[in-house]
Design a protein around this motif. Sequence first.
Motif, short mmCIF file in Angstrom:
data_model
loop_
_atom_site.label_atom_id
_atom_site.label_comp_id
_atom_site.label_asym_id
_atom_site.label_seq_id
_atom_site.Cartn_x
_atom_site.Cartn_y
_atom_site.Cartn_z
N PRO A 99 0.41 -1.53 0.26
CA PRO A 99 0.42 0.19 0.00
C PRO A 99 1.00 1.18 -0.12
N GLY B 55 -8.35 1.66 4.02
CA GLY B 55 -7.37 2.21 3.11
C GLY B 55 -7.49 3.86 2.65
N PRO C 288 -4.55 1.51 -0.48
CA PRO C 288 -4.68 0.35 -0.65
C PRO C 288 -4.26 -0.57 -2.05
N LYS D 213 -3.47 8.10 1.91
CA LYS D 213 -2.67 6.30 1.51
C LYS D 213 -3.75 5.80 0.47
#
Lengths: 104, 359
Positions: free
Chosen positions: B107, B143, B166, B164
């Motif tokens: 990630p 995420g 995923p 961020k």
Amino acid sequence: LKNKKSSNNFVNLTSLIYGDKLTGSSVKKENKKQADDDSDEELFKVKKGGFGSLKLQKDLDNEDQANALDTSKFIHNIKETHDFNSQDIKEFLLSKFVDKNELE
Amino acid sequence: MLKYQGSTHFRQRVICSTLSGRPIRITNIRDQDEKPGLRDYEASFLRLIDKITNGTKIDINVTGTTLTFVPGIIIGGKNISHECGTTRGISYFVEALICLGPFAKVPLDVTLNGITNNDIDLTIDTIRTTTLPVIRKFGLEEGLNIKIIKRGAPPNGGGSVNFKCPIVPSLKAIQLVDEGKIRRIRGIAYATRVSPQFPNRVLDKAKGVLLEFTPDVYISSDHYRGNESGLSPGYGLTLVAETTTGCCLSAECMGGSGEKNETPEELGERAAISLMEEIYNGGCIDSHNQSLALLFMVLCPEDISKIRLGKITPYTIEYIRNLFDFFGVTFKIEPDQDSKTVVFTCLGIGFKNMARTTF
């Protein structure tokens, strides 16, 4: 291309977007755009009225303007502006909203 | 190797090249310009791509007018930091990371420094409020997050954003053809290093215009001060119209850069009218996110994806051409004459995240 234009200004978008790529000749579109030929001139005339922004594809010939195109926000600069005080447009817009009574 | 000429759609080509694994050569990059070659933000973009990938080969000639890009594997990673400069906004870089991040080895957690809100690129607020919901529809849910640490307005920036993303083994095909009706409008009026009155004046005017169409309008005021406010003054408004089917249409305007002699009230009205234009154009995805949705449709499993778009932008048109070049995918394009929208249908290529360590 003119023949493909329908009565309500909608054009054959597939052929406008893909050009000759789908017909087997995979000449790079980029090079074609930079060649300022007559057929392109026709292409942009046809596009008027329907999806208005398409005609601005012609502007890609200009390197600086084309560079400005490299942002999705460019639409704000080239959008067709509508008069939202016009009754027709206002009614069309209102039809896109949930009815006030339903909300209450 | 795919060959292109000119500086147009540089980002699109690098993104498509990285995802498809096909090398590209771009020649004649501003070769007729007084300052020929790649711009600083394009070089910065290549540096960012280099940071999140492994094995990428980038060759630029002495004048910067020719680039050879051989893509590597997207590795992602934590604690990556990148200086975006002050020519373009952070969103210019985040848009690319959104396309590449889901297919990384691990990630992605990147902190980007620069300009968060300007009038050239999308603002980070629009990315957060409209772009992220679009990609969540493709199966990226947990995420995915954008956090604005500091706001930075042009010319000096000073903003900071944490992104961020995923990873997924593959995306999910979507059917998004029902636009629904607008049920509410939300917005954020933000300001940095100016009086808190500015965002209030902006939102009052915008609200006045929007209340003619729906009573459910809520615009919050977000005033940054001190260390969180970046290095330059600025203010703006981001609006989002949410429909009954969960679609989001957005518009935004930014002021205070000194180039336009515009009052906060005029800016508020301009933003409200921009949102009306978006609603007028219709579609399930607004003009800013058309290209992203089309890219993810192509990368979907071998299943039919369908979306309804409003007026397609020149940027999207070029993206469609690039998608054909890199992935060989042709969209079925059907204009809907009643609603003046266009329905795009395609069969996904079954793109899988091969960089992922476990399946």
